[in-house]
Motif scaffolding. Structure first.
Motif, PDB file in Angstrom:
ATOM      1  N   ASP A 117       0.804  -1.223   0.000  1.00 16.44           N
ATOM      2  CA  ASP A 117       0.000   0.000   0.000  1.00 16.44           C
ATOM      3  C   ASP A 117       0.835   1.270   0.000  1.00 16.44           C
ATOM      4  O   ASP A 117       0.573   2.183  -0.745  1.00 16.44           O
ATOM      5  CB  ASP A 117      -0.932  -0.005   1.207  1.00 16.44           C
ATOM      6  CG  ASP A 117      -1.953   1.097   1.150  1.00 16.44           C
ATOM      7  OD1 ASP A 117      -2.468   1.367   0.060  1.00 16.44           O
ATOM      8  OD2 ASP A 117      -2.233   1.695   2.202  1.00 16.44           O
ATOM      9  N   SER A 118       1.822   1.371   0.855  1.00 17.32           N
ATOM     10  CA  SER A 118       2.606   2.607   0.903  1.00 17.32           C
ATOM     11  C   SER A 118       3.927   2.356   1.608  1.00 17.32           C
ATOM     12  O   SER A 118       4.043   1.451   2.432  1.00 17.32           O
ATOM     13  CB  SER A 118       1.843   3.716   1.642  1.00 17.32           C
ATOM     14  OG  SER A 118       1.593   3.346   2.991  1.00 17.32           O
ATOM     15  N   THR A 144       3.617  -0.505   4.419  1.00 22.23           N
ATOM     16  CA  THR A 144       2.301  -1.007   4.814  1.00 22.23           C
ATOM     17  C   THR A 144       1.822  -2.040   3.801  1.00 22.23           C
ATOM     18  O   THR A 144       1.868  -1.794   2.594  1.00 22.23           O
ATOM     19  CB  THR A 144       1.281   0.140   4.896  1.00 22.23           C
ATOM     20  OG1 THR A 144       1.731   1.086   5.868  1.00 22.23           O
ATOM     21  CG2 THR A 144      -0.096  -0.384   5.304  1.00 22.23           C
ATOM     22  N   GLU A 171      -1.477  -4.652   3.030  1.00 19.50           N
ATOM     23  CA  GLU A 171      -2.832  -5.093   3.362  1.00 19.50           C
ATOM     24  C   GLU A 171      -2.941  -6.578   3.053  1.00 19.50           C
ATOM     25  O   GLU A 171      -2.696  -7.007   1.925  1.00 19.50           O
ATOM     26  CB  GLU A 171      -3.870  -4.314   2.561  1.00 19.50           C
ATOM     27  CG  GLU A 171      -3.767  -2.800   2.689  1.00 19.50           C
ATOM     28  CD  GLU A 171      -4.142  -2.297   4.078  1.00 19.50           C
ATOM     29  OE1 GLU A 171      -4.864  -3.042   4.790  1.00 19.50           O
ATOM     30  OE2 GLU A 171      -3.717  -1.198   4.445  1.00 19.50           O
ATOM     31  N   SER A 229      -4.067  -5.119   8.305  1.00 20.19           N
ATOM     32  CA  SER A 229      -3.061  -4.204   7.781  1.00 20.19           C
ATOM     33  C   SER A 229      -1.828  -4.288   8.666  1.00 20.19           C
ATOM     34  O   SER A 229      -1.930  -4.124   9.886  1.00 20.19           O
ATOM     35  CB  SER A 229      -3.607  -2.769   7.754  1.00 20.19           C
ATOM     36  OG  SER A 229      -2.620  -1.870   7.299  1.00 20.19           O
ATOM     37  N   ARG A 234       2.487  -3.304   9.175  1.00 23.14           N
ATOM     38  CA  ARG A 234       3.540  -2.357   8.784  1.00 23.14           C
ATOM     39  C   ARG A 234       4.893  -3.003   9.042  1.00 23.14           C
ATOM     40  O   ARG A 234       5.187  -3.432  10.154  1.00 23.14           O
ATOM     41  CB  ARG A 234       3.411  -1.039   9.545  1.00 23.14           C
ATOM     42  CG  ARG A 234       4.320   0.058   8.997  1.00 23.14           C
ATOM     43  CD  ARG A 234       3.884   1.416   9.513  1.00 23.14           C
ATOM     44  NE  ARG A 234       4.713   2.501   9.032  1.00 23.14           N
ATOM     45  CZ  ARG A 234       4.588   3.096   7.855  1.00 23.14           C
ATOM     46  NH1 ARG A 234       3.647   2.672   7.038  1.00 23.14           N
ATOM     47  NH2 ARG A 234       5.367   4.076   7.484  1.00 23.14           N
TER      48      ARG A 234
END
Length: 575
Positions: free
Chosen positions: A427-428, A440, A442, A494, A496
């Motif tokens: 995601d980022s 991150t 998911e 989610s 990290r």
């Protein structure tokens, strides 16, 4: 304090035979009902709003339907699109099978047109684009909608949302259709279906055109009247497109062709409608992300009131043991809780998850045996038993245009059906204190049975690939322990990840580690473009739509080396 009895806007009271709980969901009321079943408004275990479609008992008693429903759910859960409600979970083995998706507030297209009249301008084009985008995603997953009509599209605050795809195909072929029934709604069925041909993606395109014509004029392209009259017009008459804007009329005529092969595909329609909005943009610059594109065109569209009631005050209490015994916990639990905290240690308090040893202990938990990192579930369908026992885990990108990996269990023989286990969306990535960056990811568990622990050691990075290198040198993530415990009731999480000085990040389950390290063109990774991590000469424009820091990893080999890889470098002295 008694619960509030005021229902949210658009939610009707339950009737005496309705359930108050379905699977893990607490049911508030009804969102609608029809020939296939009832849709309930509910809350999940995290108090998220969901819509739960519960099929009629007449379908539930048909064994063929249950099998088809289960297969269809496995397809439906793969679909991810801006204009499709997000999938939550499903249960094909329940007394009455159900399917739960994201709750979408707003009126149906039929309700909107009845109250506000037809759509105009960019909003109409955005509607056509949104439904085409949904169909493109549905068709890519191997699903045909089969019942696209004004009552199956909701005009949500952020754009149109297409409902009910998948269930119609599960119904097709059951006792209902074997006795002469036809899946779909009269007036919205394609001519080839009336002639006895099976529904296909081409059939959905015909329905799409009728839907857009209805949105533009308030009437279907073949008018109204007795069913036999409308069917006759669909089979042999020309469509009436009076009132449809000129820029839409030609494409609707193509999509309403009597010959299925002459109709455009959903992907082609998406491209055409996107181009129409580009031309209409005042500044000439339109966001590439479809959500932003729809949001701009949707701005100012009047919608019915959707309310902001707190559903938790309305929903029935949960049935879990913790909720029932909450008052009994009291002070007597204080000492055990402190012991538990002490046992978990500082790592748990910092949110880093259980240790590797605690994750390994799950292998001995009741409910299945362990193969690699996966639990062989006792509730696995019979057709997957051998796959769990002998299958191989494979991780591959889902396409060249999405930062998404799919983890599958494939037959070791290479023959037979595999099983999608896990979808990972990168995601980022952003710079963070104490490491180069935090990534991150998911996670989404895909089967409707069993469970899966995702460990931190399954995520690794690569700093560089140099000339002559024949394998990958992995750097582990800075995390430790079990990152997520996933199952059908809790399918998403989610996480990290912390990394230091890497350019490509991979998902590599233990059973695939050896073959991944032996191949510099291993496909399960993505380039990470963060402020402190950048490959020499990397193409900064090589990123995904909406992603400023994650890009595709080109593993194509030239003379044995991945020259286009963001990690490849011939500067061996600095490695």
């Amino acid at each position: 304090m008694p619960r509030s009895t005021a229902l949210p806007v658009g939610v009707s009271p339950l009737v005496p035979d309705d359930p108050t709980h379905l699977g893990p969901f607490r049911v508030l009321g009804r969102l609608g009902s029809g020939g296939m079943g009832v849709v309930y408004a509910a809350l999940d275990g995290r108090d998220r709003r969901v819509a739960v479609k519960c099929v009629h008992r007449t379908l539930a008693s048909d064994a063929d339907f249950r099998d088809r429903f289960a297969r269809e759910v496995n397809l439906v859960r793969r679909v991810r699109a801006a204009c499709v409600p997000a999938f939550h979970s499903a249960d094909a083995e329940s007394e009455v099978p159900w399917l739960a998706t994201e709750y979408v507030p707003g009126p149906t297209l039929r309700e909107y047109v009845r109250i506000h009249g037809p759509l105009r301008g960019d909003a109409l084009t955005a509607f056509a684009l949104g439904v085409a985008e949904a169909l493109a995603a549905v068709h890519a997953a191997g699903v045909v909608h089969r019942d696209l009509k004004p009552g199956n599209v909701i005009l949500a605050p952020d754009g149109p949302k297409v409902l009910d795809f998948g269930i119609a195909r599960a119904i097709d072929g059951t006792a209902l259709t074997r006795t002469g029934g036809l899946v779909g709604t009269p007036g919205w069925i394609s001519p080839e279906q009336y002639r006895g041909a099976p529904a296909s993606g081409h059939s959905d395109i015909f329905s799409w055109a009728g839907l857009v014509a209805y949105a533009a004029t308030g009437q279907g392209p073949f008018g109204s009247g007795p069913s036999d009259v409308v069917v006759s017009r669909i089979l042999s008459g020309p469509p009436s497109l009076t009132g449809v804007p000129a820029h839409l009329r030609h494409v609707l005529e193509r999509a309403l062709s009597k010959e299925p092969e002459q109709r455009p595909t959903a992907t082609e329609l998406q491209r055409i409608m996107t181009g129409a909005l580009h031309v209409a943009a005042p500044s000439g610059v339109v966001p590439a992300d479809i959500r932003a594109l729809l949001g701009r065109a949707w701005a100012g569209l009047p919608v019915l009131a959707i309310g902001d009631q707190d559903w938790r005050r309305i929903a029935p209490p949960g049935r879990g043991r913790f909720r029932r015994n909450r008052l009994a916990v009291g002070l007597g639990a204080a000492v055990p809780v402190m012991v538990l905290v002490a046992g978990l240690g500082l790592r748990a308090l910092l949110g880093e998850g259980p240790s590797e040893t605690s994750g390994a202990a799950d292998a001995d938990a009741p409910g299945g045996a362990t193969v690699g990192n996966a639990v062989v579930p006792d509730d696995a369908p019979e057709e997957y038993q051998e796959l769990y026992e002998t299958g191989e885990i494979v991780v591959e990108p889902v396409s060249e245009t999405e930062p998404v990996l799919l983890r599958r269990l494939e037959p070791a023989s290479g023959e037979g059906e595999g099983l999608d286990q896990l979808r990972l969306t990168f995601d980022s990535a952003a710079t963070a204190e104490f490491q180069d960056f935090g990534l991150t990811v998911e996670l989404e568990y895909l089967p409707d049975h069993g469970s899966l622990n995702v460990h931190s050691n399954e995520f690794v990075g690569v700093t560089a690939i140099t000339p002559g290198q024949e394998g990958l040198d992995f750097t582990p993530a800075g995390n430790s322990g079990v990152l997520a415990r996933l199952d059908p009731d809790n399918p998403t999480e989610s996480v990290r990840l912390a990394f230091y000085d890497v350019r490509v990040v991979y998902h590599v389950p233990d059973s695939t580690r050896e073959r991944a390290q032996d191949a510099v063109d291993y496909p399960g990774g993505f380039c990470v473009y963060s402020g402190l991590v950048a490959a020499p000469g990397a193409d900064s424009g090589l990123t995904f739509p909406g992603m400023d820091d994650i890009g595709p990893h080109d593993t194509t080999l030239t003379d044995g080396a991945p020259l286009e890889s963001c990690a490849y470098t011939d500067d061996t002295e600095n490695q």
